[in-house]
Design a protein around this motif. Structure first.
Motif, mmCIF file in Angstrom:
data_model
loop_
_atom_site.group_PDB
_atom_site.id
_atom_site.type_symbol
_atom_site.label_atom_id
_atom_site.label_comp_id
_atom_site.label_asym_id
_atom_site.label_seq_id
_atom_site.Cartn_x
_atom_site.Cartn_y
_atom_site.Cartn_z
ATOM 1 N N ASP A 30 -5.135 -47.786 21.184
ATOM 2 C CA ASP A 30 -5.058 -46.370 21.596
ATOM 3 C C ASP A 30 -5.209 -45.635 20.433
ATOM 4 N N GLY A 80 -0.570 -50.669 23.340
ATOM 5 C CA GLY A 80 -0.953 -49.290 23.586
ATOM 6 C C GLY A 80 0.214 -48.829 24.294
ATOM 7 N N ASP A 127 -9.682 -46.736 26.401
ATOM 8 C CA ASP A 127 -8.866 -47.932 26.075
ATOM 9 C C ASP A 127 -9.599 -49.294 26.405
#
Length: 259
Positions: free
Chosen positions: A132, A170, A179
């Protein structure tokens, strides 16, 4: 991108017998069984800065000094301080204060059934990366992903018959389309919210890190992640406890190079 090799963790210190292990565990629920298993006591005189909610347990197990640290509860909301920010701060402060020979980041994770993960499986991470940190500028994009090899433990993985897979990190429990694409690009089998951040700190400060992750939810399954995570958390934590105990028993009396 090609993973960065953690060459700094492969110096002469890997030849000495391991005597000081540091567990970094995000949630109290995940840590409590190990605290009880190793008969550790909470340390009231904190080695950490005044005012932080971080918690430390310490004790001896066999020939090892063991510390378990948790980021504790958010002082406003009262929930576990999960995620990369708390994990990296705690990792840095713990290394500075406790001088561990080896770090074990133990915890729960999501897994992909398409990559062979099932609920309750315990994995050693072979590689870590972020999914991310999107920085679409040449070279910065590689820095954002931060892909690196973890400290290699082939003997431990073989002896304990642990599954091995790549870990993607993340700060969100759920997954957006961006993602998901990044996780696929990372070739990840498991997903968490702390691992790659702790790997970064370990690399900076030249401390080898193992990642032991137990699968609570199937990301490419048919149940909502949050629902499946909460449903399986307690049972999977037991599997994590058993695996972590076996890992510590294997480590006892060995050097990092023997793992």
């Amino acid at each position: 991108m090609a993973p960065l090799h953690d060459e700094k963790a492969a110096d002469d210190s890997t030849q000495r017998p391991i005597s000081n292990i540091l567990f970094i565990i995000a949630m109290q629920t995940e840590a409590s069984p190990l605290v009880n298993k190793f008969k550790l006591a909470e340390e009231p005189d904190s080695v950490f800065p005044k005012g932080v909610p971080w918690v430390r347990y310490n004790g001896k197990y066999k020939d090892l000094n063991i510390n378990i640290v948790c980021p504790g509860k958010d002082t406003t909301l009262g929930v576990d301080c999960v995620g990369t920010v708390s994990a990296s701060l705690l990792a840095y402060a713990s290394i500075q204060a406790l001088q561990p020979d080896l770090i074990i980041n133990a915890g729960t994770a999501g897994g992909f059934k398409a990559k062979g993960a099932s609920i309750g499986d315990v994995f050693l991470a072979s590689d870590v990366a972020f999914h991310d940190r999107r920085i679409p500028i040449p070279v910065f994009d590689l820095y954002g992903v931060g892909c690196r090899k973890t400290f290699s433990t082939p003997n431990l993985a073989k002896e304990l018959n642990l599954k091995v897979g790549k870990l993607s990190t993340g700060d969100s429990l759920d997954i957006c389309a961006e993602d998901e694409a990044a996780i696929l690009a990372n070739d990840a089998t498991i997903k968490d919210m702390e691992g790659a951040a702790i790997a970064y700190v370990g690399h900076l400060l030249n401390v080898p890190v193992l990642f032991l992750k137990a699968v609570t939810d199937i990301i490419d399954g048919d149940k909502p992640t949050s629902e499946e995570f909460l449903q399986n958390l307690n049972a999977v934590t037991i599997a994590l406890d058993l695996a972590a105990t076996k890992v510590v028993d294997f480590i006892n009396g060995k050097s990092c190079s023997e793992l």
